[in-house]
Design an enzyme around this catalytic site. Structure first.
Site, PDB file in Angstrom:
ATOM      1  N   SER A  71      -3.029 -11.952 -18.828  1.00 34.87           N
ATOM      2  CA  SER A  71      -3.062 -13.276 -19.465  1.00 34.87           C
ATOM      3  C   SER A  71      -2.967 -13.214 -20.983  1.00 34.87           C
ATOM      4  O   SER A  71      -3.456 -12.254 -21.614  1.00 34.87           O
ATOM      5  CB  SER A  71      -4.367 -13.999 -19.101  1.00 34.87           C
ATOM      6  OG  SER A  71      -4.477 -14.202 -17.719  1.00 34.87           O
TER       7      SER A  71
ATOM      8  N   HIS B 193      -9.842 -19.256 -16.134  1.00 32.43           N
ATOM      9  CA  HIS B 193     -10.053 -18.182 -15.163  1.00 32.43           C
ATOM     10  C   HIS B 193     -11.532 -17.906 -14.916  1.00 32.43           C
ATOM     11  O   HIS B 193     -11.942 -17.703 -13.766  1.00 32.43           O
ATOM     12  CB  HIS B 193      -9.332 -16.916 -15.613  1.00 32.43           C
ATOM     13  CG  HIS B 193      -7.848 -17.017 -15.540  1.00 32.43           C
ATOM     14  ND1 HIS B 193      -7.176 -17.194 -14.353  1.00 32.43           N
ATOM     15  CD2 HIS B 193      -6.886 -17.004 -16.514  1.00 32.43           C
ATOM     16  CE1 HIS B 193      -5.869 -17.257 -14.582  1.00 32.43           C
ATOM     17  NE2 HIS B 193      -5.675 -17.144 -15.884  1.00 32.43           N
TER      18      HIS B 193
END
Length: 427
Positions: free
Chosen positions: A292, A363
């Protein structure tokens, strides 16, 4: 008397007539007559709205936001009854009286073919004006409230997108990719190869419009940088062999496609369902992780360096040099400092004026663990601009997702690996 034809010959007057007609149709749609012939009137209203120019669309949006408020007398009466006798019935009466007629109007507007898409487009358009025109927040809030119901998980369909998917859908992947630009059809074909997967949520009202999609790479081990995931010089046989050997699924790009649906959460459902789909297709997979970006890191670090002043002048000066990441000596000198500071950034508690990184919040809120911070994982122009090239893995461990989610939701606890903990201890 001036005829309609004569009035429409003047463009300025024409748009005024159309705006007035749109307002009239909105009133009719909310009336008893509109209730009886709702789909017909809604279709007429959307046809007129489509003909409005930008200024008149803005005028109509303000008209929707400022009008159609709850009946003040009825609301006051319901509130007084509740204060006199706090029961479930009087509370329900307050809720009903507080429900603005505007929401019912929007529901009826949704009955027309294409109504849902038009309302999503309306919310997207007013987003840029919310700060300067607070009245539009009423319309924005009502649209978000309705979309949260209309786009709940029960209505969403998960589909795998591959090279055989309709061209219209494939084109939208290229257009909507928000993390790592898809550079044409060859690039897209590689991202849909046998060792790659792409899944999206769709809604029956928007059958060919992905709402959100995730791109997945099937690899061995935890991926630490983007170039191997985006490399295009891989033939199909090699890709199939890679998929058969893979022990890890890397979620490397998640893109929301509809600006008008911001704030309506799909991603948490998407990732968890895709994990189950992948596990069923590839039983050998042991890890499910992201690779990410860290979009807020550079901005935060720049502020920290400025506040620290002369004590960090050397670091600030080195980071200001163009291309430092291509110089091995400069890069290695900066590495321990930036890795520690990035770990600090990703694990600091949220507070007023100190927001959690948006990707981290997503997340961690979904139950992932902060697993590993990767040095120079993305040295593209965007990667350097966002985070000095640093990337992060968030690990989705099926056995601990719910527990991680609970502690993060309860008190902001960020579950992290020993590797990240070690970075925090370095000096």
């Amino acid at each position: 008397m001036t005829s309609t034809t004569e009035t429409l010959s003047n463009p300025h007057d024409a748009t005024s007539v159309r705006l007035g007609l749109a307002q009239q149709l909105a009133e009719t749609l909310l009336s008893e007559r509109g209730e009886a012939s709702g789909a017909f009137v809604a279709r007429e209203l959307h046809g007129v709205m489509a003909a409005l120019d930008a200024a008149d669309r803005h005028g109509f949006q303000r008209y929707l936001a400022a009008g159609f408020q709850p009946d003040a007398t009825a609301l006051r009466t319901a509130a007084e009854r509740y204060l006199a006798e706090a029961t479930a019935e009087t509370a329900a009466a307050v809720a009903q009286a507080a429900d603005p007629p505007r929401q019912e109007l929007l529901r009826r507007m949704n009955m027309a073919p294409g109504g849902t898409a038009a309302l999503i487009a309306m919310r997207s358009e007013i987003a840029a004006r919310l700060r300067d025109e607070p009245v539009l927040k009423l319309l924005d809030g009502d649209l978000k409230h309705l979309f949260s119901s209309w786009f709940n998980r029960g209505f969403l369909e998960l589909r795998r997108i591959d090279w055989q998917s309709p061209a219209a859908v494939l084109e939208k992947l290229i257009a909507y990719e928000a993390v790592h630009e898809i550079k044409g059809w060859d690039d897209l074909r590689r991202r849909l190869a046998p060792d790659r997967r792409c899944f999206a949520f769709f809604h029956p009202a928007l059958p060919d419009e992905p709402l959100i999609f995730v791109e997945v790479a099937l690899v061995e081990g935890l991926a630490t940088s983007m170039p191997p995931l985006l490399a295009q010089d891989v033939d199909e046989a090699v890709a199939r062999a890679q998929a058969a050997r893979a022990d890890t699924a890397i979620f490397y790009s998640i893109s929301n496609c509809q600006e008008g649906l911001r704030g309506v959460s799909f991603g948490n459902f998407l990732i968890k369902q895709v994990v189950e789909e992948l596990k069923a297709e590839f039983p050998q997979l042991k890890r499910f992780s992201t690779l990410s970006p860290i979009p807020g890191f550079r901005r935060w670090l720049t502020g920290q360096l400025a506040e620290a002043g002369t004590s960090t002048a050397a670091v600030a000066s080195a980071l200001a040099q163009d291309g430092w990441w291509n110089d091995a000596r400069q890069s290695e000198a900066l590495r321990p400092v930036l890795m520690r500071l990035c770990a600090t950034y990703l694990t600091r508690p949220a507070s007023a004026g100190n927001r959690i990184d948006p990707v981290a919040r997503f997340h961690l809120g979904n139950g992932a663990r902060l697993e590993r911070i990767n040095w120079l994982g993305n040295t593209t122009k965007r990667g350097i601009a966002e985070s000095f090239g640093v990337m992060v893995n968030y690990l989705y461990d099926r056995d601990s997702i719910e527990a991680n989610h609970e502690v993060y939701a309860r008190d902001g606890t960020i579950v992290r690996s020993p590797d990240v903990e070690a970075l925090l201890q370095t000096h």
